[in-house]
Enzyme design. Structure first.
Site, PDB file in Angstrom:
ATOM      1  N   ARG A  16       0.838  -1.199   0.000  1.00  0.00           N
ATOM      2  CA  ARG A  16       0.000   0.000   0.000  1.00  0.00           C
ATOM      3  C   ARG A  16       0.869   1.244   0.000  1.00  0.00           C
ATOM      4  O   ARG A  16       2.030   1.220   0.414  1.00  0.00           O
ATOM      5  CB  ARG A  16      -0.934  -0.002   1.226  1.00  0.00           C
ATOM      6  CG  ARG A  16      -1.943  -1.140   1.205  1.00  0.00           C
ATOM      7  CD  ARG A  16      -2.909  -0.986   0.028  1.00  0.00           C
ATOM      8  NE  ARG A  16      -3.819  -2.099  -0.138  1.00  0.00           N
ATOM      9  CZ  ARG A  16      -3.749  -2.983  -1.136  1.00  0.00           C
ATOM     10  NH1 ARG A  16      -2.794  -2.923  -2.027  1.00  0.00           N
ATOM     11  NH2 ARG A  16      -4.633  -3.942  -1.242  1.00  0.00           N
ATOM     12  N   CYS A  17       0.258   2.332  -0.460  1.00  0.00           N
ATOM     13  CA  CYS A  17       0.926   3.632  -0.551  1.00  0.00           C
ATOM     14  C   CYS A  17       1.624   3.947   0.778  1.00  0.00           C
ATOM     15  O   CYS A  17       1.030   3.750   1.838  1.00  0.00           O
ATOM     16  CB  CYS A  17      -0.120   4.691  -0.878  1.00  0.00           C
ATOM     17  SG  CYS A  17       0.552   6.333  -1.141  1.00  0.00           S
ATOM     18  N   PRO A  18       2.868   4.359   0.715  1.00  0.00           N
ATOM     19  CA  PRO A  18       3.675   4.794  -0.433  1.00  0.00           C
ATOM     20  C   PRO A  18       4.614   3.718  -0.987  1.00  0.00           C
ATOM     21  O   PRO A  18       5.440   4.017  -1.843  1.00  0.00           O
ATOM     22  CB  PRO A  18       4.497   5.937   0.153  1.00  0.00           C
ATOM     23  CG  PRO A  18       4.792   5.477   1.555  1.00  0.00           C
ATOM     24  CD  PRO A  18       3.528   4.733   1.990  1.00  0.00           C
ATOM     25  N   ASP A  43      -3.087  -1.750  -5.322  1.00  0.00           N
ATOM     26  CA  ASP A  43      -3.427  -0.580  -4.507  1.00  0.00           C
ATOM     27  C   ASP A  43      -4.123   0.449  -5.399  1.00  0.00           C
ATOM     28  O   ASP A  43      -3.532   0.915  -6.374  1.00  0.00           O
ATOM     29  CB  ASP A  43      -2.160   0.022  -3.903  1.00  0.00           C
ATOM     30  CG  ASP A  43      -2.428   1.241  -3.032  1.00  0.00           C
ATOM     31  OD1 ASP A  43      -3.616   1.598  -2.844  1.00  0.00           O
ATOM     32  OD2 ASP A  43      -1.463   1.848  -2.549  1.00  0.00           O
TER      33      ASP A  43
END
Length: 79
Positions: A16-18, A43
């Site tokens: 998931r981000c980042p 994501d």
């Protein structure tokens, strides 16, 4: 469109981000200009982040497939 010849692949499924962008930045830094990277991601933030990254860093987003997960992005490394 002609077939895209992929020279490297980056699997970010489950991240998931980042993290996907961090790994993309690290991976593409070690590639040669003109090589093509295929990114696999699930994501939803990558649908926004990867095109923005390519524009900001002067890489060419050749194609993206966002119909189903994993999302797929083909990026040609710029200068």
């Amino acid at each position: 469109m002609t077939d895209i010849i992929v020279t490297q692949t980056l699997n970010t499924i489950g991240l998931r981000c980042p993290e996907p962008i961090m790994l993309l930045r690290k991976k593409i830094r070690h590639m040669q200009e003109g090589e093509t990277l295929l990114i696999l991601a699930d994501d939803p933030a990558t649908t926004r982040d990867i095109p923005s990254f390519c524009q900001f860093m002067d890489h060419n987003l050749l194609k993206s497939d966002l119909e189903n997960t994993p999302f797929k992005y083909w990026i040609k490394k710029g200068k």
